[in-house]
Design a protein around this motif. Structure first.
Motif, short mmCIF file in Angstrom:
data_model
loop_
_atom_site.label_atom_id
_atom_site.label_comp_id
_atom_site.label_asym_id
_atom_site.label_seq_id
_atom_site.Cartn_x
_atom_site.Cartn_y
_atom_site.Cartn_z
N GLN A 99 29.82 30.09 56.67
CA GLN A 99 29.57 30.05 55.23
C GLN A 99 30.51 29.05 54.56
OE1 GLN A 99 27.04 31.66 53.95
NE2 GLN A 99 26.57 32.78 55.83
N THR A 100 30.04 28.40 53.54
CA THR A 100 30.89 27.43 52.83
C THR A 100 31.85 28.16 51.90
OG1 THR A 100 29.37 27.19 50.96
CG2 THR A 100 29.02 25.75 52.87
N VAL A 101 32.99 27.57 51.68
CA VAL A 101 33.99 28.16 50.79
C VAL A 101 33.43 28.31 49.37
CG1 VAL A 101 36.24 27.78 49.69
CG2 VAL A 101 35.97 27.42 52.16
N PRO A 102 32.71 27.30 48.81
CA PRO A 102 32.14 27.48 47.47
C PRO A 102 31.21 28.69 47.37
CG PRO A 102 32.10 25.16 48.05
CD PRO A 102 32.52 25.91 49.29
N ARG A 103 30.45 28.95 48.43
CA ARG A 103 29.55 30.11 48.41
C ARG A 103 30.34 31.42 48.36
NH1 ARG A 103 24.34 31.60 49.76
NH2 ARG A 103 24.13 33.71 50.58
N ILE A 104 31.38 31.51 49.16
CA ILE A 104 32.21 32.71 49.18
C ILE A 104 32.90 32.88 47.82
CG2 ILE A 104 34.13 33.91 50.31
CD1 ILE A 104 33.51 32.30 52.82
N LYS A 105 33.40 31.77 47.28
CA LYS A 105 34.05 31.82 45.96
C LYS A 105 33.09 32.31 44.89
CE LYS A 105 37.69 28.28 46.18
NZ LYS A 105 38.15 26.99 45.60
N SER A 106 31.85 31.83 44.95
CA SER A 106 30.86 32.21 43.95
C SER A 106 30.60 33.71 43.98
CB SER A 106 29.55 31.45 44.21
OG SER A 106 28.54 31.86 43.32
N LEU A 107 30.50 34.27 45.18
CA LEU A 107 30.26 35.70 45.30
C LEU A 107 31.47 36.50 44.82
CD1 LEU A 107 28.33 37.92 46.26
CD2 LEU A 107 29.41 37.78 48.52
N MET A 108 32.67 36.05 45.17
CA MET A 108 33.89 36.74 44.74
C MET A 108 34.01 36.70 43.22
SD MET A 108 35.17 37.89 47.55
CE MET A 108 33.42 38.09 47.99
N ASN A 109 33.68 35.56 42.62
CA ASN A 109 33.72 35.45 41.15
C ASN A 109 32.73 36.42 40.50
OD1 ASN A 109 35.66 33.45 41.22
ND2 ASN A 109 34.19 31.76 41.14
N HIS A 110 31.58 36.60 41.14
CA HIS A 110 30.57 37.51 40.60
C HIS A 110 31.11 38.94 40.57
CE1 HIS A 110 26.58 39.12 39.74
NE2 HIS A 110 26.79 40.02 40.69
N PHE A 111 31.72 39.39 41.65
CA PHE A 111 32.26 40.76 41.70
C PHE A 111 33.46 40.90 40.76
CE2 PHE A 111 29.66 41.27 45.45
CZ PHE A 111 29.37 42.63 45.46
N GLU A 112 34.20 39.83 40.62
CA GLU A 112 35.38 39.88 39.75
C GLU A 112 34.97 39.97 38.29
OE1 GLU A 112 39.65 37.56 39.61
OE2 GLU A 112 37.85 36.42 40.14
N GLN A 113 33.97 39.19 37.89
CA GLN A 113 33.57 39.15 36.49
C GLN A 113 32.64 40.30 36.10
OE1 GLN A 113 31.93 35.20 35.99
NE2 GLN A 113 33.82 34.21 36.68
N ARG A 114 31.70 40.64 36.98
CA ARG A 114 30.71 41.66 36.62
C ARG A 114 31.20 43.08 36.88
NH1 ARG A 114 24.22 41.27 37.25
NH2 ARG A 114 23.72 43.32 36.39
N TYR A 115 31.98 43.26 37.95
CA TYR A 115 32.40 44.62 38.32
C TYR A 115 33.90 44.82 38.24
CZ TYR A 115 27.59 44.77 39.89
OH TYR A 115 26.21 44.70 39.92
N ASN A 116 34.59 43.82 37.69
CA ASN A 116 36.02 43.92 37.43
C ASN A 116 36.83 44.19 38.69
OD1 ASN A 116 38.16 43.78 35.60
ND2 ASN A 116 38.21 46.00 35.33
N PHE A 117 36.43 43.58 39.80
CA PHE A 117 37.17 43.73 41.04
C PHE A 117 38.51 43.00 40.92
CE2 PHE A 117 34.61 44.99 44.99
CZ PHE A 117 33.87 45.93 44.29
N THR A 118 39.55 43.61 41.48
CA THR A 118 40.85 42.96 41.56
C THR A 118 40.90 42.11 42.83
OG1 THR A 118 41.81 44.79 42.81
CG2 THR A 118 41.93 44.92 40.40
N LYS A 119 41.93 41.28 42.98
CA LYS A 119 42.07 40.46 44.18
C LYS A 119 42.16 41.32 45.44
CE LYS A 119 42.00 36.23 42.55
NZ LYS A 119 40.92 35.29 42.90
N PRO A 120 42.95 42.39 45.45
CA PRO A 120 42.98 43.25 46.64
C PRO A 120 41.62 43.86 46.97
CG PRO A 120 44.90 43.68 45.28
CD PRO A 120 43.98 42.80 44.47
N GLN A 121 40.84 44.19 45.94
CA GLN A 121 39.52 44.77 46.18
C GLN A 121 38.55 43.72 46.72
OE1 GLN A 121 38.98 46.41 42.23
NE2 GLN A 121 39.48 48.48 42.92
N LEU A 122 38.67 42.49 46.26
CA LEU A 122 37.84 41.40 46.80
C LEU A 122 38.20 41.16 48.26
CD1 LEU A 122 37.97 38.85 43.83
CD2 LEU A 122 36.02 40.25 44.52
#
Length: 297
Positions: A93-116
């Motif tokens: 998987q590309t890094v931008p793709r992984i970043k995009s998914l992590m940003n989605h969980f961070e912004q929409r579900y308020n995930f913290t870095k440890p939770q990501l």
């Protein structure tokens, strides 16, 4: 002998490897995994066997991928090695793709870095899923259990692998079974919040046999939250003790409990050693106390 068979099987899966130069391509990539993740020869064999396409990536990609895991998700070296060994396809998987998914969980579900970090570690295959499919599963889980935002976040961050399951083939049958056995959504919800991994066990091989045994001794279905993870011998022993108490008191006193306290995500770092992952099968991962404790049941 065995080495030739391994090489043949790898080449069959990815003939493009034959076009790569050893000194300027394959060896530098293997060196990155050996030096940065302290992989052994046997570890490299596992990675190649599980996903030969990994080495189609450039050396720059290897460095960038590992740097992303370390700097942005705060993975330690032994955790990165375990992650890549568990699912080498993650490196496809590309890094931008992984970043995009992590940003989605961070912004929409308020995930913290440890939770990501925990989400990626626990369910690395999730980064290969389409976002609309992930959202469909999340909506199904929220609706079925009548979860509020905080409860939904607890379930997803505690056992993210639930998002890798099919709705119709896996999640729906389990939801319907528990709803029928438990009788009310509130109790079922409390059960899942207490043990999010409950929905990750096999319905036919684990959940139903355990639940039938629990009900047979007159215990409340809620008891499965503490007994589902036990090994068979320990489960039978716990069930005998439960039956003995019920025989003495005449019934089981059931107290509705709230969710357990959150466990620390990454348990005590152990001394690094070479591990043979070649014959490990998919299992539920339980998170205990301390930085990097992975315990299979």
């Amino acid at each position: 002998g065995e080495d030739k068979k391994l090489v043949d099987s790898i080449i069959v899966k990815n003939p493009n490897l034959l076009a790569l130069k050893v000194e300027t391509n394959l060896r530098p990539k293997m060196s990155i995994l050996i030096e940065q993740l302290q992989m052994t020869k046997k570890d490299l064999q596992v990675v190649l066997r599980r996903n030969p396409n990994t080495f189609d990536r450039s050396t720059e990609y290897f460095h960038g991928f590992l740097r992303f895991l370390k700097q942005e998700l705060h993975f330690e070296r032994h955790e990165m090695r375990s992650l890549v060994m568990k699912n080498p396809m993650l490196m496809g998987q590309t890094v931008p793709r992984i970043k995009s998914l992590m940003n989605h969980f961070e912004q929409r579900y308020n995930f913290t870095k440890p939770q990501l970090k925990r989400l990626v570690y626990q369910a690395p295959t999730i980064v290969g899923l389409q976002l609309d499919l992930i959202e469909e599963k999340i909506a199904f889980i929220r609706t079925s259990l009548q979860l509020n935002d905080e409860e939904l976040k607890r379930v997803l961050s505690s056992m993210g692998s639930i998002l890798t399951f099919s709705i119709n083939d896996n999640l729906r049958p389990k939801m319907e079974y528990f709803s029928k056995i438990v009788g009310d959504v509130d109790t079922f919800k409390r059960m899942v919040l207490t043990r999010p991994a409950l929905l990750c066990y096999s319905l036919e091989k684990r959940i139903k046999p355990r639940m039938n045994a629990i009900l047979a001794v007159g215990a409340h279905p809620y008891g499965i939250t503490s007994l589902i993870a036990e090994k068979q011998e320990a489960f039978e022993r716990s069930l005998k003790n439960k039956k003995r108490r019920i025989d003495i008191t005449g019934s089981e006193v059931f107290h509705r409990k709230g969710p357990r306290p959150k466990a620390q995500l990454f348990p005590t770092k152990k001394k690094e050693k070479a591990v043979d992952y070649s014959d490990r099968k998919g299992r539920i991962v339980h998170w205990g106390e301390g930085p990097s404790f992975i315990k299979s049941r």
